[in-house]
Design an enzyme around this catalytic site. Structure first.
Site, PDB file in Angstrom:
ATOM      1  N   HIS A   1       9.546  34.583  32.165  1.00 29.47           N
ATOM      2  CA  HIS A   1       9.093  32.944  32.422  1.00 29.47           C
ATOM      3  C   HIS A   1       8.458  32.885  31.647  1.00 29.47           C
ATOM      4  CE1 HIS A   1       5.865  34.851  34.529  1.00 29.47           C
ATOM      5  NE2 HIS A   1       5.739  34.263  34.157  1.00 29.47           N
TER       6      HIS A   1
ATOM      7  N   HIS B   1       5.585  29.973  29.441  1.00 31.70           N
ATOM      8  CA  HIS B   1       4.742  29.319  30.052  1.00 31.70           C
ATOM      9  C   HIS B   1       4.999  28.352  29.183  1.00 31.70           C
ATOM     10  CE1 HIS B   1       2.627  30.835  33.151  1.00 31.70           C
ATOM     11  NE2 HIS B   1       2.848  32.369  33.087  1.00 31.70           N
TER      12      HIS B   1
HETATM   13  P1  5GP Z   1       2.747  34.791  35.100  1.00 33.17           P
HETATM   14  O1  5GP Z   1       0.842  35.345  35.424  1.00 33.17           O
HETATM   15  O2  5GP Z   1       3.463  35.954  35.309  1.00 33.17           O
HETATM   16  O3  5GP Z   1       2.854  34.844  33.773  1.00 33.17           O
HETATM   17  O4  5GP Z   1       2.870  33.131  35.545  1.00 33.17           O
HETATM   18  C1  5GP Z   1       3.215  32.977  36.687  1.00 33.17           C
HETATM   19  C2  5GP Z   1       2.751  31.463  37.007  1.00 33.17           C
HETATM   20  O5  5GP Z   1       3.856  31.551  37.974  1.00 33.17           O
HETATM   21  C3  5GP Z   1       2.005  30.942  37.033  1.00 33.17           C
HETATM   22  O6  5GP Z   1       0.733  30.505  36.607  1.00 33.17           O
HETATM   23  C4  5GP Z   1       1.775  30.598  39.155  1.00 33.17           C
HETATM   24  O7  5GP Z   1       0.828  30.273  38.964  1.00 33.17           O
HETATM   25  C5  5GP Z   1       3.248  30.283  39.000  1.00 33.17           C
HETATM   26  N1  5GP Z   1       3.749  30.148  39.889  1.00 33.17           N
HETATM   27  C6  5GP Z   1       3.288  31.459  40.424  1.00 33.17           C
HETATM   28  N2  5GP Z   1       4.494  31.370  41.990  1.00 33.17           N
HETATM   29  C7  5GP Z   1       4.618  30.257  42.329  1.00 33.17           C
HETATM   30  C8  5GP Z   1       5.382  29.942  42.966  1.00 33.17           C
HETATM   31  O8  5GP Z   1       5.979  29.662  44.094  1.00 33.17           O
HETATM   32  N3  5GP Z   1       5.892  27.882  42.457  1.00 33.17           N
HETATM   33  C9  5GP Z   1       5.979  27.150  41.250  1.00 33.17           C
HETATM   34  N4  5GP Z   1       6.082  26.303  40.740  1.00 33.17           N
HETATM   35  N5  5GP Z   1       5.301  28.688  40.395  1.00 33.17           N
HETATM   36  C10 5GP Z   1       4.614  29.551  40.988  1.00 33.17           C
END
Ligand code: 5GP
Ligand code: ZN
Length: 139
Positions: free
Chosen positions: A100, A102
């Site tokens: 993903h 950001h």
């Molecule tokens: P990472 O740390 O893996 O780069 O970021 C994961 C992101 O996914 C985090 O910013 C977190 O807030 C978001 N996230 C986790 N679970 C969910 C969810 O169920 N729905 C949405 N919309 N975002 C999520």
């Protein structure tokens, strides 16, 4: 679809999300815990864990969506700029193992930092070490 993957469940509609873009291959939705208003996640619909696993065409589709969404997000929240980044692997902070990107809106004086702030202590590398890294990556 990967069992137990939150983002695969979002793509499948099993978990609701605030969807801001969707096409055959790419899905984008608002982060549930936004670091700024408009914080958006852009994902391939198919499950891949790391960037290098994505087929080239899918990488292009994801980046194309990032590119077209960014000005729309900026204007929706009246942002001055955006930080765009991918936590690529758990040691880099990736918590959801589904690639993903950001898109984080940024505002003058928001107190945040640049991408340069994400790594740890800066290494002191000699010219020889830099040369060796260069040639190893080139292969
Ligand atoms: P990472 O740390 O893996 O780069 O970021 C994961 C992101 O996914 C985090 O910013 C977190 O807030 C978001 N996230 C986790 N679970 C969910 C969810 O169920 N729905 C949405 N919309 N975002 C999520
Ligand atoms: Zn997934």
């Amino acid at each position: 679809m990967q069992e137990d993957c939150i983002f695969c469940k979002i793509v499948a509609g099993e978990i609701p999300s605030r969807t801001v873009y969707e096409d055959d291959n790419v899905f984008a939705f608002l982060d549930v815990n936004p670091l700024a208003p408009g914080h958006t996640l852009v994902i391939p619909k198919e499950h891949y864990e790391r960037v290098a696993e994505l087929p080239a065409e899918l990488s292009a589709s994801v980046f194309s969506a990032v590119s077209s969404l960014t000005p729309r997000i900026e204007s929706a929240v009246d942002a001055d700029a955006t930080t765009i980044g991918i936590n690529n692997g758990p040691e880099a902070g990736q918590e959801v193992p589904h690639v993903h990107a950001h898109i984080i809106p940024r505002f003058e004086g928001d107190g945040g930092g640049p991408i340069h702030a994400v790594a740890g202590d800066e290494p002191l590398l000699s010219d020889e070490e830099m040369d060796k890294i260069e040639s190893t990556i080139r292969g």
